[in-house]
Design a protein around this motif. Structure first.
Motif, PDB file in Angstrom:
ATOM      1  N   THR A 229       0.812  -1.220   0.000  1.00 20.71           N
ATOM      2  CA  THR A 229       0.000   0.000   0.000  1.00 20.71           C
ATOM      3  C   THR A 229       0.846   1.270   0.000  1.00 20.71           C
ATOM      4  O   THR A 229       0.319   2.353  -0.292  1.00 20.71           O
ATOM      5  CB  THR A 229      -0.947   0.017   1.214  1.00 20.71           C
ATOM      6  OG1 THR A 229      -0.194  -0.150   2.424  1.00 20.71           O
ATOM      7  CG2 THR A 229      -1.981  -1.090   1.094  1.00 20.71           C
ATOM      8  N   TYR A 232       0.955   3.857  -3.118  1.00 23.67           N
ATOM      9  CA  TYR A 232       0.160   5.063  -3.368  1.00 23.67           C
ATOM     10  C   TYR A 232       0.993   6.340  -3.230  1.00 23.67           C
ATOM     11  O   TYR A 232       1.076   7.128  -4.186  1.00 23.67           O
ATOM     12  CB  TYR A 232      -1.055   5.100  -2.446  1.00 23.67           C
ATOM     13  CG  TYR A 232      -2.069   4.012  -2.719  1.00 23.67           C
ATOM     14  CD1 TYR A 232      -2.847   4.044  -3.874  1.00 23.67           C
ATOM     15  CD2 TYR A 232      -2.260   2.955  -1.841  1.00 23.67           C
ATOM     16  CE1 TYR A 232      -3.785   3.055  -4.132  1.00 23.67           C
ATOM     17  CE2 TYR A 232      -3.189   1.956  -2.089  1.00 23.67           C
ATOM     18  CZ  TYR A 232      -3.953   2.010  -3.230  1.00 23.67           C
ATOM     19  OH  TYR A 232      -4.874   1.022  -3.489  1.00 23.67           O
ATOM     20  N   TRP A 236       1.894   7.718  -7.016  1.00 25.00           N
ATOM     21  CA  TRP A 236       0.607   8.266  -7.445  1.00 25.00           C
ATOM     22  C   TRP A 236       0.774   9.518  -8.308  1.00 25.00           C
ATOM     23  O   TRP A 236       0.139   9.659  -9.357  1.00 25.00           O
ATOM     24  CB  TRP A 236      -0.270   8.575  -6.237  1.00 25.00           C
ATOM     25  CG  TRP A 236      -1.661   8.972  -6.608  1.00 25.00           C
ATOM     26  CD1 TRP A 236      -2.182  10.239  -6.659  1.00 25.00           C
ATOM     27  CD2 TRP A 236      -2.717   8.096  -7.012  1.00 25.00           C
ATOM     28  NE1 TRP A 236      -3.489  10.208  -7.050  1.00 25.00           N
ATOM     29  CE2 TRP A 236      -3.852   8.896  -7.283  1.00 25.00           C
ATOM     30  CE3 TRP A 236      -2.820   6.715  -7.166  1.00 25.00           C
ATOM     31  CZ2 TRP A 236      -5.062   8.366  -7.693  1.00 25.00           C
ATOM     32  CZ3 TRP A 236      -4.033   6.178  -7.575  1.00 25.00           C
ATOM     33  CH2 TRP A 236      -5.134   6.998  -7.833  1.00 25.00           C
ATOM     34  N   THR A 240      -0.451   9.266 -12.238  1.00 26.36           N
ATOM     35  CA  THR A 240      -1.595  10.022 -12.735  1.00 26.36           C
ATOM     36  C   THR A 240      -1.181  11.090 -13.744  1.00 26.36           C
ATOM     37  O   THR A 240      -1.939  11.405 -14.664  1.00 26.36           O
ATOM     38  CB  THR A 240      -2.360  10.667 -11.570  1.00 26.36           C
ATOM     39  OG1 THR A 240      -1.444  11.401 -10.741  1.00 26.36           O
ATOM     40  CG2 THR A 240      -3.061   9.609 -10.728  1.00 26.36           C
ATOM     41  N   LEU A 255      -5.577  12.699  -3.994  1.00 29.71           N
ATOM     42  CA  LEU A 255      -4.937  12.157  -2.799  1.00 29.71           C
ATOM     43  C   LEU A 255      -5.747  12.474  -1.549  1.00 29.71           C
ATOM     44  O   LEU A 255      -5.894  11.630  -0.656  1.00 29.71           O
ATOM     45  CB  LEU A 255      -3.518  12.722  -2.667  1.00 29.71           C
ATOM     46  CG  LEU A 255      -2.473  12.152  -3.624  1.00 29.71           C
ATOM     47  CD1 LEU A 255      -1.209  12.999  -3.613  1.00 29.71           C
ATOM     48  CD2 LEU A 255      -2.133  10.714  -3.262  1.00 29.71           C
ATOM     49  N   PHE A 258      -8.728  10.094  -1.395  1.00 27.97           N
ATOM     50  CA  PHE A 258      -8.349   8.786  -0.884  1.00 27.97           C
ATOM     51  C   PHE A 258      -8.121   8.829   0.624  1.00 27.97           C
ATOM     52  O   PHE A 258      -8.590   7.958   1.365  1.00 27.97           O
ATOM     53  CB  PHE A 258      -7.074   8.296  -1.582  1.00 27.97           C
ATOM     54  CG  PHE A 258      -7.334   7.532  -2.848  1.00 27.97           C
ATOM     55  CD1 PHE A 258      -7.832   6.245  -2.819  1.00 27.97           C
ATOM     56  CD2 PHE A 258      -7.073   8.094  -4.081  1.00 27.97           C
ATOM     57  CE1 PHE A 258      -8.077   5.538  -3.977  1.00 27.97           C
ATOM     58  CE2 PHE A 258      -7.315   7.412  -5.260  1.00 27.97           C
ATOM     59  CZ  PHE A 258      -7.820   6.120  -5.207  1.00 27.97           C
ATOM     60  N   GLU A 290      -8.472  -4.774  -1.319  1.00 30.82           N
ATOM     61  CA  GLU A 290      -7.247  -4.079  -1.714  1.00 30.82           C
ATOM     62  C   GLU A 290      -6.644  -4.706  -2.966  1.00 30.82           C
ATOM     63  O   GLU A 290      -6.147  -3.996  -3.859  1.00 30.82           O
ATOM     64  CB  GLU A 290      -6.233  -4.110  -0.562  1.00 30.82           C
ATOM     65  CG  GLU A 290      -5.134  -3.080  -0.669  1.00 30.82           C
ATOM     66  CD  GLU A 290      -5.621  -1.662  -0.457  1.00 30.82           C
ATOM     67  OE1 GLU A 290      -5.568  -0.896  -1.444  1.00 30.82           O
ATOM     68  OE2 GLU A 290      -6.065  -1.330   0.650  1.00 30.82           O
ATOM     69  N   THR A 293      -8.707  -3.545  -5.921  1.00 28.52           N
ATOM     70  CA  THR A 293      -8.428  -2.133  -6.193  1.00 28.52           C
ATOM     71  C   THR A 293      -7.100  -1.960  -6.924  1.00 28.52           C
ATOM     72  O   THR A 293      -7.011  -1.215  -7.912  1.00 28.52           O
ATOM     73  CB  THR A 293      -8.390  -1.343  -4.874  1.00 28.52           C
ATOM     74  OG1 THR A 293      -9.662  -1.442  -4.226  1.00 28.52           O
ATOM     75  CG2 THR A 293      -8.064   0.120  -5.134  1.00 28.52           C
ATOM     76  N   LEU A 294      -6.072  -2.642  -6.455  1.00 28.75           N
ATOM     77  CA  LEU A 294      -4.744  -2.506  -7.060  1.00 28.75           C
ATOM     78  C   LEU A 294      -4.736  -3.047  -8.489  1.00 28.75           C
ATOM     79  O   LEU A 294      -4.109  -2.463  -9.381  1.00 28.75           O
ATOM     80  CB  LEU A 294      -3.698  -3.218  -6.205  1.00 28.75           C
ATOM     81  CG  LEU A 294      -3.413  -2.551  -4.857  1.00 28.75           C
ATOM     82  CD1 LEU A 294      -2.621  -3.491  -3.945  1.00 28.75           C
ATOM     83  CD2 LEU A 294      -2.645  -1.243  -5.049  1.00 28.75           C
ATOM     84  N   LEU A 297      -6.417  -0.417 -10.658  1.00 33.04           N
ATOM     85  CA  LEU A 297      -5.538   0.714 -10.941  1.00 33.04           C
ATOM     86  C   LEU A 297      -4.429   0.336 -11.916  1.00 33.04           C
ATOM     87  O   LEU A 297      -3.924   1.184 -12.659  1.00 33.04           O
ATOM     88  CB  LEU A 297      -4.928   1.244  -9.636  1.00 33.04           C
ATOM     89  CG  LEU A 297      -5.906   1.924  -8.674  1.00 33.04           C
ATOM     90  CD1 LEU A 297      -5.229   2.229  -7.350  1.00 33.04           C
ATOM     91  CD2 LEU A 297      -6.460   3.201  -9.292  1.00 33.04           C
ATOM     92  N   PHE A 379       1.169  -1.134  -9.377  1.00 33.26           N
ATOM     93  CA  PHE A 379      -0.037  -1.555  -8.677  1.00 33.26           C
ATOM     94  C   PHE A 379      -0.256  -3.063  -8.828  1.00 33.26           C
ATOM     95  O   PHE A 379      -0.706  -3.727  -7.887  1.00 33.26           O
ATOM     96  CB  PHE A 379      -1.253  -0.790  -9.216  1.00 33.26           C
ATOM     97  CG  PHE A 379      -1.216   0.682  -8.933  1.00 33.26           C
ATOM     98  CD1 PHE A 379      -1.325   1.161  -7.636  1.00 33.26           C
ATOM     99  CD2 PHE A 379      -1.054   1.593  -9.959  1.00 33.26           C
ATOM    100  CE1 PHE A 379      -1.295   2.518  -7.368  1.00 33.26           C
ATOM    101  CE2 PHE A 379      -1.017   2.956  -9.710  1.00 33.26           C
ATOM    102  CZ  PHE A 379      -1.136   3.422  -8.412  1.00 33.26           C
TER     103      PHE A 379
END
Length: 401
Positions: A229, A232, A236, A240, A255, A258, A290, A293-294, A297, A379
């Protein structure tokens, strides 16, 4: 009001400490490219080095600064740290080379390692029935800093890549001025103790792992989660910007969204989930969410979908409080502090390792000449780590049963 001012000062100190990375995160891709003239992929590698250096200094100097406060007092340690922090942000605001920025992050990591001193001051001024409430304020301060740091950094970034550093310098200087007038020393000769390098050893908590029976596999799950984790904050901003072309302001808003989602989940949904699914079920649910989600992403190519997925992504934060609850129930009451020391050290190591691993992975898969272009590869790597964590957790639960 006079008795509340020191509490406000401590609260703001912890907020500023926790804002240290998030406040400048939105501008780091542009700033590093400005200083080095390199591509975004190479800038991400530098970003990983800077983040790892900051985390390493916190890991090494947290116990040192805490022990210095036992010897020389909380007031001088906290005020000197804030003044040096303000000066450090000024140096970074005018830095003309990546190496000066690197030196600034090293100094910044040291000055932000005052959590133990802030907690000690709060313990000093709290009655026995107030300690839990006031320690909760410190936890809330971390949450506030994590949410508002990126948001404020993104807003200030609209005025240039150096503006967040000036903003951070002003915040640290103003809080130092407040502390100068309201902070009374709480370390008396009765409780003062000499500085001892053995107590200041940051590896001491890690060595304690061997003394805690039945926790090795759960500690491994915890470590996998922390490394995964930490992707991120590590990539990030770069991900992005590369994938969706987001501006620093948009990066800061995302951010903050989140961070707010995670705070809501940990503050309001963990207890109901444990009541419904039990500790083990909540850990498994959080890790599974999680992983999903990863993976999402790793392959998403539309920024609006990322923002829409924030509520679901935040549910992944359910797992760790439940896992910590399981571990806490497996050790004796007089070993709780030892366990927390181990967890803190593992979190620090993960924060050092993950930026280096994840930024290198991002750079490899996002270069213009990449054999296989996939900026979301870090990710997917994090998802693989959490799948390993799930396997270890289920095997541990089966053996325990």
């Amino acid at each position: 009001m006079r008795t509340k001012l020191p509490v406000i000062f401590i609260f703001m100190t912890v907020v500023i400490d926790s804002m240290g990375i998030g406040l400048i995160m939105p501008v780091m891709p542009d700033l590093i490219q400005e200083l080095t003239g390199e591509s975004l992929a190479d800038a991400a590698i530098w970003g990983g080095v800077l983040s790892a250096a900051f985390a390493l200094m916190q890991f090494l100097f947290g116990p040192v600064i805490g022990n210095l406060s036992d010897r020389f007092g909380r007031r001088p340690v906290l005020l000197i740290s804030l003044v040096v922090m303000a000066l450090d942000y000024v140096v970074m605001a005018v830095a003309g080379s990546i190496w000066l920025l690197f030196a600034g992050r090293i100094v910044g990591g040291i000055t932000a390692a005052t959590h133990s001193t802030a907690s000690a001051y709060m313990a000093d001024i709290s009655a026995p029935d107030e300690k839990a409430r006031n320690f909760g304020l410190i936890g809330a301060a971390f949450g506030v800093g994590f949410v508002f740091g990126p948001a404020l950094g993104g807003l200030l970034a609209e005025f240039g890549t150096r503006a967040p550093f000036w903003g951070a310098a002003v915040l640290a200087a103003m809080n130092a001025a407040l502390g100068w007038y309201v902070l009374k020393e709480t370390v008396t000769d009765k409780i003062r103790r000499p500085f001892n390098w053995r107590r200041a050893n940051p590896l001491g908590a890690l060595l304690a792992v061997t003394k805690l029976p039945g926790l090795a596999s759960l500690l491994l799950v915890f470590f996998f989660y922390q490394v995964a984790t930490a992707v991120y904050p590590a990539i990030w901003s770069y991900f992005t910007a590369e994938r969706f072309g987001w501006s620093p302001g948009m990066i800061g808003v995302s951010l903050a969204a989140f961070g707010l989602g995670f705070a809501i989940v940990q503050g309001g949904l963990v207890a109901p989930s444990i009541k419904r699914f039990g500790h083990r079920g909540t850990v498994a649910l959080g890790l599974a969410i999680e992983v999903v989600t990863l993976c999402f992403l790793g392959v998403v190519n539309w920024g609006a979908l990322v923002l829409a997925a924030v509520p679901f992504a935040a549910l992944g934060a359910l797992g760790m409080p439940a896992l910590q609850g399981i571990m806490s129930r497996r050790v004796a009451d007089d070993a709780q502090g030892e366990l927390q020391g181990v967890l803190t050290s593992l979190m620090s190591l993960a924060t050092i390792m993950s930026p280096l691993i994840m930024t290198q992975t991002f750079a490899y898969f996002s270069r213009p000449d990449a054999t296989f272009y996939m900026p979301g590869a870090p990710f997917l790597l994090s998802a693989a780590l959490l799948i390993c964590g799930l396997v270890v957790f289920f095997r541990s639960s089966r053996r325990r049963s």
